[in-house]
Design a protein around this motif. Structure first.
Motif, PDB file in Angstrom:
ATOM      1  N   VAL A  29       0.839  -1.205   0.000  1.00 47.18           N
ATOM      2  CA  VAL A  29       0.000   0.000   0.000  1.00 47.18           C
ATOM      3  C   VAL A  29       0.868   1.246   0.000  1.00 47.18           C
ATOM      4  O   VAL A  29       0.609   2.221  -0.730  1.00 47.18           O
ATOM      5  CB  VAL A  29      -0.957  -0.006   1.214  1.00 47.18           C
ATOM      6  CG1 VAL A  29      -1.635   1.351   1.374  1.00 47.18           C
ATOM      7  CG2 VAL A  29      -2.008  -1.105   1.053  1.00 47.18           C
ATOM      8  N   ASN A  58       2.561   1.694  -3.350  1.00 45.82           N
ATOM      9  CA  ASN A  58       1.619   2.027  -4.415  1.00 45.82           C
ATOM     10  C   ASN A  58       1.222   3.499  -4.402  1.00 45.82           C
ATOM     11  O   ASN A  58       0.623   3.988  -5.368  1.00 45.82           O
ATOM     12  CB  ASN A  58       0.359   1.166  -4.284  1.00 45.82           C
ATOM     13  CG  ASN A  58      -0.520   1.233  -5.503  1.00 45.82           C
ATOM     14  OD1 ASN A  58      -0.068   1.065  -6.629  1.00 45.82           O
ATOM     15  ND2 ASN A  58      -1.809   1.490  -5.298  1.00 45.82           N
ATOM     16  N   GLU A  59       1.534   4.200  -3.320  1.00 45.34           N
ATOM     17  CA  GLU A  59       1.216   5.624  -3.252  1.00 45.34           C
ATOM     18  C   GLU A  59       2.109   6.408  -4.214  1.00 45.34           C
ATOM     19  O   GLU A  59       3.255   6.036  -4.464  1.00 45.34           O
ATOM     20  CB  GLU A  59       1.418   6.145  -1.824  1.00 45.34           C
ATOM     21  CG  GLU A  59       0.504   5.522  -0.795  1.00 45.34           C
ATOM     22  CD  GLU A  59      -0.956   5.895  -1.009  1.00 45.34           C
ATOM     23  OE1 GLU A  59      -1.212   7.022  -1.490  1.00 45.34           O
ATOM     24  OE2 GLU A  59      -1.830   5.060  -0.700  1.00 45.34           O
ATOM     25  N   LEU A  78      -2.854  -4.221  -6.482  1.00 47.76           N
ATOM     26  CA  LEU A  78      -3.204  -2.822  -6.226  1.00 47.76           C
ATOM     27  C   LEU A  78      -3.139  -1.983  -7.495  1.00 47.76           C
ATOM     28  O   LEU A  78      -4.007  -1.128  -7.747  1.00 47.76           O
ATOM     29  CB  LEU A  78      -2.265  -2.236  -5.166  1.00 47.76           C
ATOM     30  CG  LEU A  78      -2.458  -2.723  -3.733  1.00 47.76           C
ATOM     31  CD1 LEU A  78      -1.321  -2.242  -2.843  1.00 47.76           C
ATOM     32  CD2 LEU A  78      -3.791  -2.239  -3.181  1.00 47.76           C
ATOM     33  N   ILE A 134      -6.186  -2.073  -9.868  1.00 45.02           N
ATOM     34  CA  ILE A 134      -7.447  -1.420  -9.503  1.00 45.02           C
ATOM     35  C   ILE A 134      -7.570  -0.107 -10.277  1.00 45.02           C
ATOM     36  O   ILE A 134      -6.631   0.700 -10.302  1.00 45.02           O
ATOM     37  CB  ILE A 134      -7.511  -1.169  -7.987  1.00 45.02           C
ATOM     38  CG1 ILE A 134      -7.435  -2.501  -7.226  1.00 45.02           C
ATOM     39  CG2 ILE A 134      -8.780  -0.420  -7.616  1.00 45.02           C
ATOM     40  CD1 ILE A 134      -7.367  -2.349  -5.718  1.00 45.02           C
ATOM     41  N   TYR A 193     -11.177   5.501  -7.508  1.00 47.16           N
ATOM     42  CA  TYR A 193     -10.684   6.392  -6.459  1.00 47.16           C
ATOM     43  C   TYR A 193     -11.083   7.839  -6.738  1.00 47.16           C
ATOM     44  O   TYR A 193     -11.443   8.590  -5.823  1.00 47.16           O
ATOM     45  CB  TYR A 193      -9.167   6.278  -6.335  1.00 47.16           C
ATOM     46  CG  TYR A 193      -8.697   4.941  -5.825  1.00 47.16           C
ATOM     47  CD1 TYR A 193      -8.897   4.560  -4.499  1.00 47.16           C
ATOM     48  CD2 TYR A 193      -8.039   4.046  -6.667  1.00 47.16           C
ATOM     49  CE1 TYR A 193      -8.462   3.335  -4.023  1.00 47.16           C
ATOM     50  CE2 TYR A 193      -7.607   2.817  -6.200  1.00 47.16           C
ATOM     51  CZ  TYR A 193      -7.819   2.467  -4.882  1.00 47.16           C
ATOM     52  OH  TYR A 193      -7.391   1.243  -4.423  1.00 47.16           O
ATOM     53  N   LYS A 242     -11.657   4.751   1.388  1.00 45.56           N
ATOM     54  CA  LYS A 242     -11.195   4.171   0.121  1.00 45.56           C
ATOM     55  C   LYS A 242     -10.489   2.840   0.359  1.00 45.56           C
ATOM     56  O   LYS A 242     -10.674   1.881  -0.399  1.00 45.56           O
ATOM     57  CB  LYS A 242     -10.234   5.132  -0.580  1.00 45.56           C
ATOM     58  CG  LYS A 242     -10.848   6.422  -1.043  1.00 45.56           C
ATOM     59  CD  LYS A 242      -9.769   7.319  -1.659  1.00 45.56           C
ATOM     60  CE  LYS A 242     -10.318   8.689  -1.987  1.00 45.56           C
ATOM     61  NZ  LYS A 242      -9.273   9.591  -2.527  1.00 45.56           N
ATOM     62  N   LEU A 243      -9.690   2.805   1.436  1.00 45.73           N
ATOM     63  CA  LEU A 243      -8.933   1.590   1.722  1.00 45.73           C
ATOM     64  C   LEU A 243      -9.849   0.408   2.015  1.00 45.73           C
ATOM     65  O   LEU A 243      -9.672  -0.686   1.465  1.00 45.73           O
ATOM     66  CB  LEU A 243      -7.989   1.835   2.901  1.00 45.73           C
ATOM     67  CG  LEU A 243      -7.146   0.639   3.356  1.00 45.73           C
ATOM     68  CD1 LEU A 243      -6.173   0.220   2.262  1.00 45.73           C
ATOM     69  CD2 LEU A 243      -6.384   0.966   4.636  1.00 45.73           C
ATOM     70  N   THR A 254     -10.194  -0.549  -1.923  1.00 42.07           N
ATOM     71  CA  THR A 254      -8.922  -1.267  -2.091  1.00 42.07           C
ATOM     72  C   THR A 254      -9.006  -2.724  -1.633  1.00 42.07           C
ATOM     73  O   THR A 254      -8.730  -3.633  -2.409  1.00 42.07           O
ATOM     74  CB  THR A 254      -7.799  -0.538  -1.329  1.00 42.07           C
ATOM     75  OG1 THR A 254      -7.710   0.804  -1.785  1.00 42.07           O
ATOM     76  CG2 THR A 254      -6.468  -1.245  -1.567  1.00 42.07           C
ATOM     77  N   LEU A 283      -9.037  -6.031  -3.891  1.00 44.12           N
ATOM     78  CA  LEU A 283      -7.787  -6.786  -3.762  1.00 44.12           C
ATOM     79  C   LEU A 283      -8.027  -8.186  -3.207  1.00 44.12           C
ATOM     80  O   LEU A 283      -7.110  -9.003  -3.151  1.00 44.12           O
ATOM     81  CB  LEU A 283      -6.822  -6.017  -2.845  1.00 44.12           C
ATOM     82  CG  LEU A 283      -5.371  -6.470  -2.786  1.00 44.12           C
ATOM     83  CD1 LEU A 283      -4.688  -6.314  -4.137  1.00 44.12           C
ATOM     84  CD2 LEU A 283      -4.605  -5.685  -1.721  1.00 44.12           C
TER      85      LEU A 283
END
Length: 297
Positions: free
Chosen positions: A97, A100-101, A184, A187, A192, A205-206, A210, A214
């Protein structure tokens, strides 16, 4: 169906079998035949060289449950699974996570988190053997800096299994990280963006986008981690050799010890069959329970 069409279909079927023949041969030699021999050995007394002496029925299976060593190996194996699987998945998901930011330097961190995959299990275990050394080890030196007494990581029955579990978590992070990061990145960003317009925050959102999307990857990762945990051998062999006092004697290592060290091939084969049944049962339970929570796009 006319004769010409039937002949054509038979010819196509024959060509398909011909293309698949190398796969069938490889699977037969390296998978199906060993499985059959394992079942055969588990019901027989076996001499050196894999020669079946005589059929003994359930003798080895009954001996298993009279063996305190085997019963301990089952308990230790389940403890090992509980130590490793949840921590590995949660930590891998956390790293995925973060990586992926859209942050500066995220590519560098992705490379760092994935780099352990390029190190063999034996090399990783050898490195960790030095880290866990009771006097020269890096971990105890760091603890000593803060005034914490040395811990006998690999030589104490109270710490050995936990130490091997930590090693296994580290060794399994990269593969899980890559799989989860791939999930991830698969998606859609539009989801988002739409949720942002609707006023959804990061945590919404998570947990609402997500993790549900996932879930197929998480389901797959959970299954392979359970199976890999039950089959762990290399790090056990290098770090502790099943000790001390059988504190890390997992079923796989017990099978190795009974067969290759003691020559009890029938007894070891019975353990292998039991391990297969345990793994199969746990996997079926995961499919029965876990797949209901999987959301496919």
């Amino acid at each position: 169906m006319n004769k010409k069409k039937f002949t054509k279909e038979v010819k196509l079927f024959g060509m398909g079998i011909l293309y698949l023949l190398p796969t069938f041969v490889i699977l037969s030699v390296f998978l199906f035949y060993p499985i059959w021999k394992t079942f055969q050995f588990s019901f027989s007394d076996v001499l050196d060289g894999g020669i079946v002496d005589e059929f003994v029925g359930l003798k080895h299976y009954l001996a298993l449950f009279d063996s305190s060593s085997f019963l301990n190996s089952i308990k230790v194996s389940f403890q090992f699974v509980l130590y490793t699987v949840p921590i590995t998945i949660i930590l891998s998901l956390f790293l995925a996570v973060i990586a992926n930011e859209k942050l500066k330097g995220s590519r560098f961190f992705q490379m760092i988190f994935s780099s352990q995959l390029g190190i063999s299990g034996a090399a990783s275990s050898a490195i960790l053997l030095f880290f866990f050394h009771p006097t020269l080890g890096t971990i105890n030196n760091v603890l000593g800096f803060f005034g914490i007494p040395n811990i006998q990581w690999l030589t104490s029955p109270d710490w050995a299994l936990f130490s091997v579990a930590l090693a296994t978590v580290w060794m399994g992070l990269s593969l899980n990280f890559i799989l989860l990061l791939g999930g991830l990145q698969n998606i859609s960003v539009d989801l988002y963006e739409s949720s942002t317009v609707d006023g959804a925050g990061y945590w919404t959102k998570l947990f609402k986008i997500t993790l549900p999307l996932l879930s197929p990857v998480l389901f797959f990762v959970t299954i392979i981690n359970f199976i890999n945990a039950f089959q762990s051998f290399g790090q056990i062999h290098i770090l502790t050799e099943g000790g001390p006092s059988e504190a890390t004697n997992l079923i796989v290592y017990s099978i190795y010890r009974e067969s290759f060290m003691y020559g009890n091939y029938g007894f070891a084969s019975a353990q292998a069959v039991v391990l297969f049944l345990i793994t199969l049962f746990v996997t079926l339970i995961q499919f029965k329970v876990g797949e209901r929570r999987v959301h496919y796009q």
